[in-house]
Design a protein around this motif. Structure first.
Motif, PDB file in Angstrom:
ATOM      1  N   UNK A 180       0.836  -1.211   0.000  1.00  0.00           N
ATOM      2  CA  UNK A 180       0.000   0.000   0.000  1.00  0.00           C
ATOM      3  C   UNK A 180       0.869   1.259   0.000  1.00  0.00           C
ATOM      4  N   UNK A 181       1.959   1.257   0.730  1.00  0.00           N
ATOM      5  CA  UNK A 181       2.871   2.398   0.764  1.00  0.00           C
ATOM      6  C   UNK A 181       3.471   2.637  -0.619  1.00  0.00           C
ATOM      7  N   UNK A 182       3.837   1.561  -1.308  1.00  0.00           N
ATOM      8  CA  UNK A 182       4.387   1.677  -2.657  1.00  0.00           C
ATOM      9  C   UNK A 182       3.360   2.267  -3.617  1.00  0.00           C
ATOM     10  N   UNK A 183       2.124   1.778  -3.538  1.00  0.00           N
ATOM     11  CA  UNK A 183       1.061   2.302  -4.404  1.00  0.00           C
ATOM     12  C   UNK A 183       0.807   3.778  -4.133  1.00  0.00           C
ATOM     13  N   UNK A 184       0.806   4.169  -2.860  1.00  0.00           N
ATOM     14  CA  UNK A 184       0.598   5.568  -2.495  1.00  0.00           C
ATOM     15  C   UNK A 184       1.727   6.441  -3.032  1.00  0.00           C
ATOM     16  N   UNK A 185       2.952   5.962  -2.907  1.00  0.00           N
ATOM     17  CA  UNK A 185       4.095   6.708  -3.421  1.00  0.00           C
ATOM     18  C   UNK A 185       4.019   6.866  -4.938  1.00  0.00           C
ATOM     19  N   UNK A 186       3.632   5.803  -5.634  1.00  0.00           N
ATOM     20  CA  UNK A 186       3.492   5.879  -7.081  1.00  0.00           C
ATOM     21  C   UNK A 186       2.392   6.861  -7.493  1.00  0.00           C
ATOM     22  N   UNK A 187       1.299   6.864  -6.754  1.00  0.00           N
ATOM     23  CA  UNK A 187       0.210   7.796  -7.045  1.00  0.00           C
ATOM     24  C   UNK A 187       0.657   9.237  -6.837  1.00  0.00           C
TER      25      UNK A 187
END
Length: 139
Positions: A125-132
């Motif tokens: 989830x942290x990775x997805x948030x960073x990508x967003x």
């Protein structure tokens, strides 16, 4: 102590993953030795347990990571089984077995596996948030 030198959520999750991996290794060792017996006069295998420690954040309040600070032997007494025919029996006919409780170990295994999976989910989830966030700055 094993730590992950990456700041923020990644450091905390990475430390948690490493700590749970070590815990899983100890559980595997304990289960492998659950049925071991001691020869008369020797000490039986004792279950090994991890000791977790919070690593304080440098220069700020809070925790930056978690680690296994050490490994201790379980204080539970060894199991004694009456088996006078065993070559490992003491003069009173008792065999000294390890203090590993397979039910407790399986419970710890489930807990460690779920903690590991939770850490992976948070990291994802942290990775997805960073990508967003990166995509919002690029657009």
């Amino acid at each position: 102590m094993t730590t992950v030198p990456v700041p923020g959520v990644t450091s905390l999750i990475g430390g948690g993953l490493l700590a749970q991996r070590e815990r899983l290794g100890l559980i595997a060792s304990n289960m492998a030795n659950a049925d071991s017996v001691a020869t008369p006069g020797s000490q039986p295998f004792r279950a090994m347990e991890p000791v977790f420690a919070a690593i304080p954040a440098a220069g700020r309040s809070g925790v930056s990571s978690v680690a296994v600070a050490g490994v201790v032997q379980s204080a539970a007494p060894p199991q004694m089984k009456y088996d006078p025919a065993s070559p490992f029996a003491n003069p009173k006919g008792y065999v000294t077995e390890s203090n590993v409780n397979p039910v407790e170990q399986m419970t710890d295994l489930i807990d460690a596996s779920q903690s590991y999976q939770s850490d992976i989910s948070i990291l994802d989830q942290n990775t997805k948030l960073s990508q967003t966030m990166i995509q919002s700055f690029v657009a």
